[in-house]
Design a protein around this motif. Structure first.
Motif, PDB file in Angstrom:
ATOM      1  N   THR A 546      10.999 109.025  14.887  1.00  0.00           N
ATOM      2  CA  THR A 546      11.793 108.927  13.659  1.00  0.00           C
ATOM      3  C   THR A 546      12.887 109.998  13.692  1.00  0.00           C
ATOM      4  OG1 THR A 546       9.870 108.166  12.408  1.00  0.00           O
ATOM      5  CG2 THR A 546      11.730 109.015  11.130  1.00  0.00           C
ATOM      6  N   ILE A 547      14.068 109.666  13.166  1.00  0.00           N
ATOM      7  CA  ILE A 547      15.159 110.637  13.038  1.00  0.00           C
ATOM      8  C   ILE A 547      15.262 111.057  11.577  1.00  0.00           C
ATOM      9  CG2 ILE A 547      17.639 111.039  13.284  1.00  0.00           C
ATOM     10  CD1 ILE A 547      17.674 108.908  15.479  1.00  0.00           C
ATOM     11  N   LEU A 548      15.211 112.351  11.335  1.00  0.00           N
ATOM     12  CA  LEU A 548      15.381 112.907   9.988  1.00  0.00           C
ATOM     13  C   LEU A 548      16.662 113.728   9.978  1.00  0.00           C
ATOM     14  CD1 LEU A 548      11.745 114.188   9.279  1.00  0.00           C
ATOM     15  CD2 LEU A 548      12.701 111.931   8.798  1.00  0.00           C
ATOM     16  N   THR A 549      17.621 113.355   9.144  1.00  0.00           N
ATOM     17  CA  THR A 549      18.905 114.059   9.145  1.00  0.00           C
ATOM     18  C   THR A 549      19.456 114.229   7.740  1.00  0.00           C
ATOM     19  OG1 THR A 549      21.186 113.980   9.966  1.00  0.00           O
ATOM     20  CG2 THR A 549      20.140 111.876   9.499  1.00  0.00           C
ATOM     21  N   GLY A 550      20.217 115.273   7.565  1.00  0.00           N
ATOM     22  CA  GLY A 550      20.936 115.491   6.313  1.00  0.00           C
ATOM     23  C   GLY A 550      22.275 114.812   6.296  1.00  0.00           C
ATOM     24  N   ASP A 551      22.667 114.228   7.420  1.00  0.00           N
ATOM     25  CA  ASP A 551      23.971 113.575   7.514  1.00  0.00           C
ATOM     26  C   ASP A 551      23.935 112.211   6.837  1.00  0.00           C
ATOM     27  OD1 ASP A 551      26.631 113.449   8.242  1.00  0.00           O
ATOM     28  OD2 ASP A 551      26.237 114.173  10.266  1.00  0.00           O
ATOM     29  N   SER A 552      25.093 111.545   6.780  1.00  0.00           N
ATOM     30  CA  SER A 552      25.208 110.271   6.072  1.00  0.00           C
ATOM     31  C   SER A 552      24.436 109.170   6.782  1.00  0.00           C
ATOM     32  CB  SER A 552      26.681 109.861   5.968  1.00  0.00           C
ATOM     33  OG  SER A 552      27.192 109.569   7.257  1.00  0.00           O
ATOM     34  N   LYS A 553      24.134 108.119   6.048  1.00  0.00           N
ATOM     35  CA  LYS A 553      23.414 106.987   6.605  1.00  0.00           C
ATOM     36  C   LYS A 553      24.226 106.323   7.718  1.00  0.00           C
ATOM     37  CE  LYS A 553      21.055 102.707   5.356  1.00  0.00           C
ATOM     38  NZ  LYS A 553      20.705 101.757   4.260  1.00  0.00           N
ATOM     39  N   ALA A 554      25.532 106.241   7.510  1.00  0.00           N
ATOM     40  CA  ALA A 554      26.393 105.617   8.521  1.00  0.00           C
ATOM     41  C   ALA A 554      26.357 106.405   9.826  1.00  0.00           C
ATOM     42  CB  ALA A 554      27.819 105.517   7.995  1.00  0.00           C
ATOM     43  N   ALA A 555      26.431 107.745   9.728  1.00  0.00           N
ATOM     44  CA  ALA A 555      26.387 108.590  10.922  1.00  0.00           C
ATOM     45  C   ALA A 555      25.037 108.471  11.609  1.00  0.00           C
ATOM     46  CB  ALA A 555      26.672 110.038  10.552  1.00  0.00           C
ATOM     47  N   ALA A 556      23.968 108.406  10.814  1.00  0.00           N
ATOM     48  CA  ALA A 556      22.625 108.291  11.382  1.00  0.00           C
ATOM     49  C   ALA A 556      22.428 106.947  12.067  1.00  0.00           C
ATOM     50  CB  ALA A 556      21.586 108.475  10.282  1.00  0.00           C
TER      51      ALA A 556
END
Length: 776
Positions: A546-556
């Protein structure tokens, strides 16, 4: 067998490590506890059987290290004080004279089958070989301990009492010889750790004078010179020269790295070409090598769950078997059985077979070999429990920025929304504010402004971090705010209907001046070349990614397309949101690991079962945060670490199964009418050797395979904080890190040549009042 040591020590306490060469198995580790625990001033005792060391937390005002040594040596345990980072191994190529003499006399006694009087030579063989065993046995009995030495003494004297002199001599010689073989094997296993400690040279050449000094005498900011073919003696920064350097000893990366002025170098790395002068930035005891060795040593002193279970099992197993053996000897004698000799001999065989050495050492030796093999790969696993957990993980979560991506941002573009302001002024405000930040975005923005001839101001007032949103401060009396979409919406700069920026794969930051929206910038971050392969390897092992990120959904989602469509992505997460996602993964899948940079992801790393920090060579903060520390940025090390952990766990199971199987086999043979004392000794000590050699297979890692090119971003070693939301401008944790970041200010000579725009708030826009009018 080992015991955990408290991480935090009282201020008056001291931690001292002792070499205790008299330890041969877990029962003698219990003897060490019996000796030391009752002493005044001792807080904690930890015994590492394989390394033959004992670590003691004690109050030096109540009991000194030398007094502890004396207490251990009264029990003939051959103890001495060991400095941290030094492995003391036996260098004997041959057994001692007593063992050799005992063997020679045993060989002569075997000719008693031809000439009967030679049987008395067996007693001489016993007399020469048994004193050391007898001394240790008496010391153990004096503390009500049943160790291997006690069992062997009983077996030998029992055999002599039954008139089986040759059998008794065989037991003495085989036991003493097997102990020497086991010690040699243990030393080979420990040699891997010794090689880590010898990475850095012991001396350094002072650049100014050419004088050679001991590394421990080198102070910070001392200039040392290193030429091709030599190892770097200290952690530092290159101040003159350039070189290609092999850092594989620390990072496990086999691709040489180019170093130039300003590059970080670490003690133990090898200069392949050129010549460099290095300014010391850490003392010997604080170097990356020293920290790595300390972590490995501390890890060896921590028990895994399997190890703790085996220790508890052995605690009851040995006394139980001794009672059974005593019953087998006494009951037939009391009941006047015809062949009492047979039953007594059978009980002696059971005593020898009952020795738990192979069983107790089966898990620590696999743990130590696994931890040492990991260290050579550039992986620091901080304890047997973490090694065991890593082998059992079912899910793994990755941070995005700086983990799956390079973390080295490039400005894609910078746009003005307020046309009455010159673009150079926005460059100036952004670079001035970001120059005080330690985020990788900040570095990219400052460098981008410099490329346009703009230098940051040295006079920024009231700089502060806006948690989860961005940063703000006054530049030449202008209030400048830079942040993510959350900051922009809160300030009323944006609404989804009025303004839209395509954020697909892009990090966006918004800029305001005196609470007015004036422009935005966009930055790109490249996915690591090995990310897709690493994730694929983990999935092949049945691990949910799984990828967990604070960045935008589009970037993810763009990252998801580049790495693998079957990976789950969670975007726009604040640090506390990542913690919640980790909890959900643990509930759904079981044991869960988290991979991050060890600073901004600290909450998620702590919440996971196994926290993995990457690219931490030279970073004490990240190293202390995680359970597993990758010294480089190569993501392929993670599936390698999981494979190694699984291999170590298999070795644990194999060793335990082998130890128990041999004992059950000899119990069966003994009760089946084929008891043999000497065969029992050979089987028991032979099992110890097999257990050690089986575990040492973990050290036979193929070193021909290389890794990807060393990640250039890791050379910069700036402190990184993960984006809180879609713009990547969350500086929530940066406030406590400002002292660790040197502002990105250029040399004075360059500043004088570069253009510096006049302050908009002091004239170019008519001051504050004029500015208000313009925006109205």
């Amino acid at each position: 067998m080992t015991d955990d040591i408290e991480a935090k020590l009282p201020s008056a306490m001291q931690k001292t490590t002792f070499t205790v060469l008299g330890i041969c198995c877990g029962s003698e580790a219990a003897l060490v506890h019996k000796i030391l625990n009752p002493l005044e001033g001792i807080e904690n005792v930890s015994v590492n059987v394989l390394a033959k060391t004992t670590t003691v937390i004690h109050d030096p005002s109540e009991i000194s290290a030398s007094q502890i040594v004396n207490a251990l040596n009264k029990a003939k345990l051959k103890a001495g004080i060991r400095e941290l980072g030094q492995v003391k191994t036996r260098k004997q190529s041959w057994p001692n004279a007593n063992v050799i003499a005992s063997g020679v006399l045993l060989l002569v006694a075997m000719f008693s089958y031809i000439y009967q009087p030679l049987i008395w030579v067996s007693l001489a063989s016993i007399a020469i070989g048994i004193p050391g065993i007898l001394r240790r046995g008496i010391a153990a009995l004096g503390r009500c301990m049943l160790d291997i030495n006690v069992l062997m003494v009983i077996a030998v004297f029992g055999a002599v009492g039954l008139g089986d002199y040759l059998e008794g001599a065989s037991v003495v010689f085989l036991f003493a010889f097997a102990q020497w073989l086991e010690a040699k094997s243990s030393d080979k296993a420990q040699a891997s750790l010794e090689s880590l400690m010898n990475l850095a040279p012991r001396t350094a050449v002072i650049a100014e004078t050419g004088e050679t000094l001991d590394v421990k005498d080198i102070r910070i900011n001392t200039l040392v010179s290193v030429k091709a073919g030599e190892r770097v003696p200290v952690d530092g920064v290159v101040v003159t020269g350039g070189s290609t350097i092999d850092e594989s000893s620390l990072t496990g990366e086999f691709m040489p790295v180019d170093k130039e002025v300003g590059s970080k170098v670490w003690a133990g790395s090898v200069v392949l070409t050129g010549f460099i002068n290095v300014a010391t930035k850490a003392l010997e005891e604080d170097s990356a090598v020293a920290r790595m060795v300390k972590l490995v040593e501390d890890a060896q002193s921590q028990r895994s769950n399997i190890e703790a279970f085996i220790e508890k099992f052995a605690k009851y197993y040995t006394p139980g078997v001794v009672l059974i053996a005593a019953g087998i000897a006494v009951v037939p004698w009391v009941l006047s059985f015809q062949d009492v000799h047979h039953w007594i001999y059978l009980s002696l065989v059971l005593l020898v077979v009952a020795c738990p050495c192979a069983l107790v050492i089966s898990t620590p030796v696999a743990k130590v070999c696994g931890l040492s093999a990991a260290a050579k790969m550039g992986l620091i696993i901080k304890g047997g429990n973490h090694l065991e957990a890593l082998a059992k993980i079912k899910a793994i979560a990755f941070d995005k920025t700086g983990t799956l991506t390079e973390g080295a941002f490039e400005v894609v573009d910078m746009q003005l929304v307020e046309q009455k302001i010159d673009i150079n002024h926005m460059f100036y405000w952004i670079s001035s504010l970001e120059n005080l930040s330690s985020h990788p975005i900040a570095k990219a923005l400052v460098e981008y402004s410099r490329s346009h001839g703009i230098q940051p101001s040295r006079e920024v007032k009231e700089f502060r971090i806006i948690p989860g949103e961005g940063i703000s401060g006054y530049v030449d009396d202008c209030l400048i705010q830079i942040g993510n979409a959350q900051l922009a919406f809160r300030n009323g700069w944006l609404s989804e209907n009025e303004f839209y920026i395509n954020e697909a794969g892009i990090t966006v930051g918004y800029v305001g001046m005196d609470n007015h929206f004036i422009g935005y910038f966009r930055l790109g971050d490249q996915v690591r070349g090995e990310a897709a392969q690493a994730v694929h390897e983990l999935q092949k092992q049945g691990i949910e990614v799984t990828i967990l990120t604070g960045d935008s959904k589009a970037a993810a989602e763009l990252i998801q397309k580049q790495i693998g469509e079957n990976i789950k992505v969670e975007a726009s997460l604040a640090p506390e949101d990542k913690m919640k996602k980790i909890a959900e993964l643990k509930e759904k899948w079981g044991l869960t690991a988290m991979v991050g940079d060890g600073i901004n992801d600290a909450p998620a790393l702590a919440a996971s079962d196994v926290g993995i920090a990457m690219g931490v060579a030279g970073s004490a903060v990240a190293t202390e945060t995680a359970d597993v520390a990758l010294m480089s940025n190569d993501l392929r090390k993670i599936p390698e670490a999981v494979k190694l952990a699984k291999a170590a766990l298999r070795k644990n199971y194999q060793n335990v199964a082998l130890s128990l199987a041999v004992k059950l086999l000899f119990f069966g043979l003994a009760f089946g009418g084929m008891p043999s004392l000497w065969a029992a000794v050979v089987a028991d000590m032979g099992t110890c050797l097999v257990v050690i050699f089986n575990s040492m297979l973990l050290l036979q890692k193929d070193k021909k395979g290389g890794s990807s090119t060393f990640d250039k971003a890791s050379e910069q070693l700036y402190i990184r904080v993960e984006p809180g939301l879609d713009s990547g401008c969350n500086r929530t944790l940066q406030g406590n890190l400002e002292g660790l970041h040197e502002p990105l200010l250029p040399p004075k000579e360059k500043e004088e040549k570069e253009e510096r725009p006049r302050s908009c708030c002091k004239g170019c826009c008519g001051g504050a009042k004029g500015k208000e009018a313009d925006f109205k």
